[in-house]
Design an enzyme around this catalytic site. Structure first.
Site: not given
Length: 806
Positions: A230, A428, A503, A577, A603, A699, A719
């Protein structure tokens, strides 16, 4: 009592079906074994006082006083029970969760009584109370007054016995009126050396998802270490925040098969939050405890189908997290940022059966907010079975079960009455967004059946079962059936095959001028165990495109997903993470704020890291000079682990190694030098160490740029020109250094070497193309000089535009 100890082993992880075996491999690793014969009683010798013990309180009449005495069988203490009110009033210890049905256990204890008015002998029982009126005598002994008796025996818990509650206590034989003869039935007694030895239940199966759930190069599903459904996308400052129903909350794979029971939506009371600034590398922000006794809004039970909005209220920026409290109502929390912290300004639900205009809505849920440019807030909600007062054809084609209502200025109240959204074949998941003055409302269609007047064929052009339809309007509160515009997204099973139907629930967000469509599908669930899925859904995104008249081009679901919208900047703190891809890892919240997102943000750390696990970041811009090092904040859990850094593939050569050689169990920052980490690359972190053990918690990552070396300083131009109808390529390099430079001009039409070009002087050559035109291309100029005693070479790539001379 000494016991013989055995060992059992069980498999850790999940078992993957072979349906996608060519792409995916399930990881099987041995979990730490558990003892088959363990001591389950705490403080059985009462050397720690009465810790772990209390007087049986299974009945209202049970009572007594439990204390310790130094008159022990062994050691310094034993338990003394006095003032017993019933025959069952004796020492008790709660073994719930420690014993299992169908297993045999050895029980032993020492018992003594010596009251002057007590009988010469007395029988004692060790009894298990399984809850309610379910009691079972396990082992007994006839004791002689004044002497220690040994209670010893084996008991087996019946295989069908419910052991949710299992409380062991010691008693004398039951009698209806023990107080009539307390000397015989309610004597004081002493207990010592209690032991129950046997196999406890195995630890819960690991919830870590071990399969390769998101294949490198693919961008769907968004994450593969957890589930989420969802999805509602919200954008702020170039970052997408995705709020998800926490499908992982009910995930409980069997330790042998790796298959989880069917999802139970009734248990979900958390919202999962992930975010990304590039649509490929997603950071896990963990779960928000929304509902339930420990929730921010404890007056609600569930948290499904989140919606999110921001508005300035009374001069303060506030954020609003809406959610369905099951099928019966909807509610809202208030946050200080997209990451919280969160509070509830309400003590009752925002939308429910008493809300004006909700009559005829079976499920006032799935709340989706929308804030218009003028600051007016709206809420779209509802779904479920159609009103039985309608004719059958109308119940099917136009069930009128979705509503729109204006929100108060505070965004936590409603104004006026809800109006009907007459969405065809609606079920829904209403959602509204605006583009170029047009309001779009999308929704999920129903599957027919008795709730919608029986199985019928929808009217021509109306959605089939489980599709996402949409409507277009010039007013956010006006949605007659005539505004229906078509099917936005067919059922996901059309794209992902067997086991992925059902659904859906969607949202739309805008990022950098493009629109994106979010939806869910049980693709990760399918990769875990094949075509039979259990309802665990995963978030997906596809780009949304429009025709000139504003209608939406139908979305095609795929694993490729959206393009990465920007490269990842590694020269800042990155939460570990954050994953583009990973295998075998899990995350967990820890104390303190986030190093990347601030003290007010939760954290998380990466955990359950085993030998062979890995994670990866997509399209990391290391720069031309590259990264010289990477620093990881880690907590090693064993000795001998390491993290290897690789580029573009998890089996590529190692460009740096982070040795996990700091103190075990302590957080530390460890830096590794990198070699050759340049350009825009996928960066892989692979974990190695002792097999069968958790290696480390991680971490953060942070890269540091390599120190820039000396370089030759040239100004270079290229050029394409025309002379008398002929094409030439003119290349010039000017020496901006303080020393002479050897220069090489290289083009598709030849090259030339210039030696000892003095400072301020130039090297120039016009290369004939020998054709009447020059296509666009690149000229390469190399400068070589001696700087600070070392020979340095620098190459410049200079593009030139096409030229036609005819």
């Amino acid at each position: 009592m000494e016991s013989q100890r055995g060992r059992r082993r069980r498999l850790r992880g999940t078992v993957a079906a072979a349906a996608v075996a060519t792409l995916l491999t399930a990881s099987f690793a041995a979990l730490p074994s558990y003892a088959a014969d363990e001591e389950l009683v705490v403080n059985g010798g009462f050397e720690d006082g009465t810790t772990g013990w209390f007087v049986n309180d299974g009945n209202a009449t049970d009572a007594g006083v439990l204390s310790t005495t130094d008159d022990a069988f062994s050691g310094a203490a034993a338990a003394l029970t006095t003032e017993r009110a019933t025959t069952g009033s004796g020492p008790m210890q709660d073994l719930s969760g420690l014993v299992q049905a169908g297993e045999a256990y050895e029980l032993s204890a020492r018992i003594r009584y010596d009251a002057a008015d007590a009988p010469a002998t007395k029988e004692f029982f060790a009894t298990m109370h399984y809850g309610g009126s379910s009691y079972t005598n396990l082992v007994s002994v006839v004791a002689t007054k004044g002497q220690w008796a040994l209670m010893e025996g084996t008991f087996t818990i019946p295989a069908a016995q419910d052991v949710t509650t299992a409380r062991l206590f010691f008693e004398t034989p039951w009698t209806a009126n023990p107080s009539a003869d307390p000397g015989t039935h309610l004597m004081d007694f002493t207990l010592d050396d209690v032991s129950v030895v046997g196999a406890p239940p195995p630890p819960p199966a690991s919830r870590t998802i071990e399969v390769l759930g998101k294949v490198p190069g693919e961008h769907n599903p968004l994450v593969s270490h957890k589930f989420g459904a969802d999805g509602f996308g919200f954008v702020e400052d170039g970052r997408v925040y995705m709020y998800l129903t926490n499908d992982t909350q009910g995930y409980a794979p069997d330790p042998v098969t790796g298959i989880s029971p069917q999802i139970n939506y009734g248990d979900i009371n958390q919202i999962t939050l992930i975010s990304s600034e590039d649509l490929v590398n997603w950071t896990d922000h963990g779960e928000i405890q929304v509902a339930g006794p420990d929730g921010v809004a404890p007056f609600t039970n569930n948290s499904w189908a989140p919606g999110f909005a921001k508005k300035v209220v009374d001069g303060v920026e506030k954020y609003f997290l809406y959610y369905a409290n099951g099928g019966g109502s909807s509610n809202v929390l208030t946050g200080e940022s997209p990451l919280g912290p969160w509070a509830s300004e309400r003590t009752s639900t925002l939308v429910n059966a008493s809300t004006p205009g909700v009559e005829g809505v079976a499920w006032p849920f799935d709340p989706a907010p929308f804030v218009d440019d003028d600051g007016t807030g709206y809420l779209y909600f509802g779904g479920g079975p159609a009103s039985t007062s309608m004719p059958a054809a109308e119940r099917f084609n136009n069930p009128k079960n979705i509503r729109a209502i204006e929100l108060g200025d505070d965004m936590v109240s409603t104004t006026g009455s809800a109006v009907v959204v007459d969405a065809p074949v609606a079920f829904e998941a209403a959602h509204v967004f605006e583009r170029e003055g047009i309001y779009y409302l999308s929704y999920s269609s129903h599957f027919g059946g008795s709730d919608f007047g029986g199985n019928q064929t929808p009217l021509p052009g109306y959605p089939g079962g489980g599709q996402i339809g949409y409507m277009m309007s010039d007013d956010p509160m006006t949605w007659p059936k005539e505004t229906y515009a078509g099917v936005l997204f067919p059922n996901q099973s059309q794209f992902f095959g067997a086991g992925t139907g059902g659904n859906n629930h969607q949202s739309v967000f805008e990022l950098d001028g493009k629109f994106y469509f979010t939806y869910h599908a049980p693709t990760l669930n399918k990769r875990i165990n094949g075509n039979t899925t259990q309802g665990y859904r995963s978030p997906h995104i596809q780009e949304l495109t429009f025709d000139e008249d504003g209608t939406i081009q139908q979305v095609v679901g795929d694993f490729a997903g959206p393009e990465q919208v920007r490269d990842l900047d590694p020269y800042r703190v990155i939460e570990a993470e954050t994953f583009a891809w990973q295998q075998g890892l899990a995350t967990a919240k820890v104390e303190g704020g986030s190093a990347q997102f601030g003290d007010g943000a939760p954290n998380l750390v990466v955990r359950d890291v085993d030998d062979g696990d890995w994670s990866a970041l997509s399209s990391v811009d290391l720069g031309a000079d590259g990264a010289g090092s990477v620093t990881a904040r880690v907590k090693p859990l064993v000795e001998g682990g390491r993290i290897e850094v690789r580029l573009d593939d998890r089996t590529a050569p190692v460009v740096g190694t982070i040795p996990l050689d700091t103190a075990v169990g302590e957080w530390a920052e460890i830096t590794a030098e990198l070699d050759g980490a340049t350009g825009v690359r996928d960066v892989y972190f692979t974990f190695s160490g002792p097999a069968g053990q958790d290696l480390v918690e991680v971490d953060t990552w942070q890269f540091a740029p390599a120190e820039a070396g000396a370089s030759v300083d040239l100004s270079v131009t290229a050029e394409a020109r025309c002379v008398a109808g002929k094409a030439y390529l003119a290349v010039r390099a000017t020496n901006d250094d303080a020393a002479a430079v050897d220069v090489v001009l290289s083009t598709p039409y030849g090259s030339r070497v210039f030696t000892e070009v003095a400072p301020g002087k130039g090297a120039y050559q016009s290369f004939p193309a020998r054709t009447a035109s020059v296509p666009a291309g690149v000229a390469s100029v190399t400068g070589t000089s001696t700087l600070d005693g070392e020979e340095v070479t620098t190459t410049f790539e200079t593009p030139f535009e096409a030229a036609g001379c005819s």
